[in-house]
Design an enzyme around this catalytic site. Structure first.
Site, PDB file in Angstrom:
ATOM      1  N   ARG A  51       8.948   1.154  -3.057  1.00 52.40           N
ATOM      2  CA  ARG A  51       9.531   2.217  -4.041  1.00 52.40           C
ATOM      3  C   ARG A  51      10.147   1.566  -5.384  1.00 52.40           C
ATOM      4  O   ARG A  51      10.020   2.386  -6.363  1.00 52.40           O
ATOM      5  CB  ARG A  51      10.377   3.061  -3.449  1.00 52.40           C
ATOM      6  N   CYS A 111       3.583   3.078   9.677  1.00 55.05           N
ATOM      7  CA  CYS A 111       3.805   4.477   9.199  1.00 55.05           C
ATOM      8  C   CYS A 111       4.337   5.454  10.150  1.00 55.05           C
ATOM      9  O   CYS A 111       3.913   5.695  11.087  1.00 55.05           O
ATOM     10  CB  CYS A 111       2.496   4.930   8.690  1.00 55.05           C
ATOM     11  N   ASN A 150       9.699  -7.098   3.468  1.00 56.56           N
ATOM     12  CA  ASN A 150       9.658  -5.818   2.931  1.00 56.56           C
ATOM     13  C   ASN A 150      10.787  -4.852   3.004  1.00 56.56           C
ATOM     14  O   ASN A 150      11.354  -4.888   4.146  1.00 56.56           O
ATOM     15  CB  ASN A 150       8.335  -5.129   3.359  1.00 56.56           C
ATOM     16  N   GLY A 151      11.225  -4.152   1.837  1.00 64.28           N
ATOM     17  CA  GLY A 151      12.534  -3.225   1.975  1.00 64.28           C
ATOM     18  C   GLY A 151      13.382  -3.494   0.958  1.00 64.28           C
ATOM     19  O   GLY A 151      13.941  -4.712   0.874  1.00 64.28           O
ATOM     20  N   PRO A 211       0.893  -1.119  -0.056  1.00 64.02           N
ATOM     21  CA  PRO A 211       0.052   0.034   0.043  1.00 64.02           C
ATOM     22  C   PRO A 211       0.940   1.290   0.166  1.00 64.02           C
ATOM     23  O   PRO A 211       1.851   1.337   0.818  1.00 64.02           O
ATOM     24  CB  PRO A 211      -0.542  -0.120   1.433  1.00 64.02           C
TER      25      PRO A 211
HETATM   26  C1  LIG Z   1       5.294   7.329  -0.875  1.00 63.61           C
HETATM   27  C2  LIG Z   1       5.245   6.200   0.235  1.00 63.61           C
HETATM   28  C3  LIG Z   1       3.987   6.001   0.638  1.00 63.61           C
HETATM   29  C4  LIG Z   1       3.802   5.010   1.615  1.00 63.61           C
HETATM   30  N1  LIG Z   1       2.667   4.689   1.877  1.00 63.61           N
HETATM   31  C5  LIG Z   1       2.346   3.648   2.880  1.00 63.61           C
HETATM   32  C6  LIG Z   1       1.178   3.051   3.190  1.00 63.61           C
HETATM   33  O1  LIG Z   1       0.091   3.674   2.969  1.00 63.61           O
HETATM   34  N2  LIG Z   1       1.016   1.961   4.061  1.00 63.61           N
HETATM   35  C7  LIG Z   1       1.918   1.246   4.483  1.00 63.61           C
HETATM   36  O2  LIG Z   1       2.042   0.333   5.124  1.00 63.61           O
HETATM   37  N3  LIG Z   1       3.244   1.685   4.070  1.00 63.61           N
HETATM   38  C8  LIG Z   1       3.591   2.911   3.176  1.00 63.61           C
HETATM   39  N4  LIG Z   1       4.762   3.046   2.789  1.00 63.61           N
HETATM   40  C9  LIG Z   1       5.865   2.203   3.037  1.00 63.61           C
HETATM   41  C10 LIG Z   1       6.100   1.045   2.112  1.00 63.61           C
HETATM   42  O3  LIG Z   1       4.853   0.351   1.920  1.00 63.61           O
HETATM   43  C11 LIG Z   1       7.169   0.214   2.244  1.00 63.61           C
HETATM   44  O4  LIG Z   1       7.134  -0.525   3.517  1.00 63.61           O
HETATM   45  C12 LIG Z   1       8.580   1.069   2.324  1.00 63.61           C
HETATM   46  O5  LIG Z   1       8.638   1.763   1.242  1.00 63.61           O
HETATM   47  C13 LIG Z   1       9.722   0.141   2.325  1.00 63.61           C
HETATM   48  O6  LIG Z   1       9.741  -0.496   0.940  1.00 63.61           O
HETATM   49  P1  LIG Z   1      11.139   0.031   0.034  1.00 63.61           P
HETATM   50  O7  LIG Z   1      12.180  -0.044   0.723  1.00 63.61           O
HETATM   51  O8  LIG Z   1      10.886  -1.301  -0.710  1.00 63.61           O
HETATM   52  O9  LIG Z   1      10.428   1.126  -0.675  1.00 63.61           O
HETATM   53  C14 LIG Z   1       4.796   4.194   1.813  1.00 63.61           C
HETATM   54  C15 LIG Z   1       6.180   4.393   1.172  1.00 63.61           C
HETATM   55  C16 LIG Z   1       6.290   5.561   0.514  1.00 63.61           C
HETATM   56  C17 LIG Z   1       7.675   5.768  -0.201  1.00 63.61           C
END
Ligand SMILES: Cc1cc2nc3c(=O)[nH]c(=O)nc-3n(C[C@H](O)[C@H](O)[C@H](O)COP(=O)(O)O)c2cc1C
Length: 327
Positions: A222, A97, A197-198, A13
């Site tokens: 991302r 969050c 995740n990450g 999300p």
């Molecule tokens: C713009 C943006 C919006 C996000 N919105 C949510 C969200 O609504 N709910 C959530 O659980 N995580 C949210 N996240 C976190 C991501 O789901 C994820 O946990 C985090 O970006 C780490 O993963 P990544 O390193 O692959 O980006 C958001 C991240 C970004 C950058």
């Protein structure tokens, strides 16, 4: 219990992004498991006018989870009541969050640090929701896996059917290394499936996340922003990056759907950040990105896309190399 098939990549999300047009773009490239944007319990309880749009599900969407954030018991209860009237496949409780708007209500990552309260509220959701409830949280400490394990066990006992763990602490927000070894400790400690995740930006980092965490399922965030081709790449190691025409066609479809979904004025305004993501990491000139910041009409969009389609200037690439997301 929810069992995502092995070797699945789920889409996270993303607040302000994973609306219906966004998910349609992801689905064109093979994404099956996706979520709505995070929805605030207060907005649901007080019938915020944006809610129906945020909850809208395309007829063609095969599977859709809804994500809820909140820390107030009465509002959470009211929101489950509302969500029970919609058609979703699961309800995910946000415990990760870190943004101030959420933190000041004691929700998201702040609640994720209050293990007992997080578990109590999750149990409440489980009791009242007609669909399965899961949680998405973060590691609690980089040094002591036991703290995250404790949280995970409590959430499992409270009835969470899967746990997604973002391998960064809340203080790191979205930067820094991803602690897959801690996700691995959690996976070993609970019976329910754990989703890693990450830092997933391509097939190699997806494989690395699965290998290091020992999880069979991972969640992208991302790495898929402006890059729905991530899902093609994960399914097919030989999948090549999009051509400039394919990139422009995807942007045209995605933004076209946004203008239908939101109307032209709001659609183009919201679309600016989406188009910038498509151009990011692909070495388009700064002048083109500047023009995107003023995007407000179909004519503007067509002119931008004409430029995107131009045969590659020296060094331009359609492969995707995002900065700062990976480990
Ligand atoms: C713009 C943006 C919006 C996000 N919105 C949510 C969200 O609504 N709910 C959530 O659980 N995580 C949210 N996240 C976190 C991501 O789901 C994820 O946990 C985090 O970006 C780490 O993963 P990544 O390193 O692959 O980006 C958001 C991240 C970004 C950058």
């Amino acid at each position: 219990m929810i069992f995502y098939p092995d070797n699945t990549l789920i889409m996270a999300p993303l607040s302000g992004f994973t609306d219906l047009p966004y998910r349609r773009s992801l689905r064109r490239h093979g994404c099956y498991y996706a979520f709505t944007e995070m929805i605030d319990a207060g907005s649901l309880a007080y019938s915020n006018p944006n809610v129906p749009r945020m909850l809208s599900r395309g007829e063609e969407e095969p599977w859709l989870g809804v994500q809820l954030v909140g820390a107030d018991e009465a509002m959470l209860l009211k929101s489950v009541e509302v969500l029970n009237t919609y058609h979703f496949d699961l309800l995910d409780f946000n415990l990760g969050c870190p943004v101030p708007k959420v933190a000041k209500k004691g929700a998201g990552a702040v609640l994720g640090r209050k293990t007992d309260e997080a578990a109590r509220l999750l149990e409440l959701l489980v009791k009242h929701s007609r669909i399965p409830v899961t949680a998405k949280t973060r590691i609690v400490s980089e040094d002591d896996p036991e703290q995250t394990v404790r949280l995970a066990r409590k959430l499992e006992d409270a009835g969470a059917q899967t746990l997604t763990i973002h391998g960064r602490i809340k203080e790191r927000v979205y930067s820094g290394p991803v602690f897959h070894d801690i996700i691995a400790e959690v996976r070993k400690a609970v019976k329910i499936p754990v989703v890693a995740n990450g830092g997933i930006v391509n097939r190699a980092s997806w494989e690395d996340a699965l290998c290091r965490s020992g999880c069979t399922v991972a969640m992208a965030a991302r790495g898929a922003m402006g890059n729905p081709w991530l899902f093609d790449e994960v399914r097919d190691p030989d999948h090549r990056p999009p051509t400039l025409d394919e990139l422009a066609d995807e942007i045209a479809l995605h933004i076209g759907e946004m203008t239908i979904f939101y109307g032209d004025e709001a659609g183009f305004r919201i679309a600016r950040k989406v188009v910038l993501d498509y151009l990011r990491g692909r070495r388009f000139p700064g002048a083109l990105r500047n023009r995107v910041s003023f995007l407000k009409s179909h004519t503007d969009l067509n002119e931008i896309l004409d430029e995107v389609r131009q045969p590659a200037a020296a060094g331009r690439q359609t492969g995707f190399s995002p900065d700062g997301i990976g480990v």
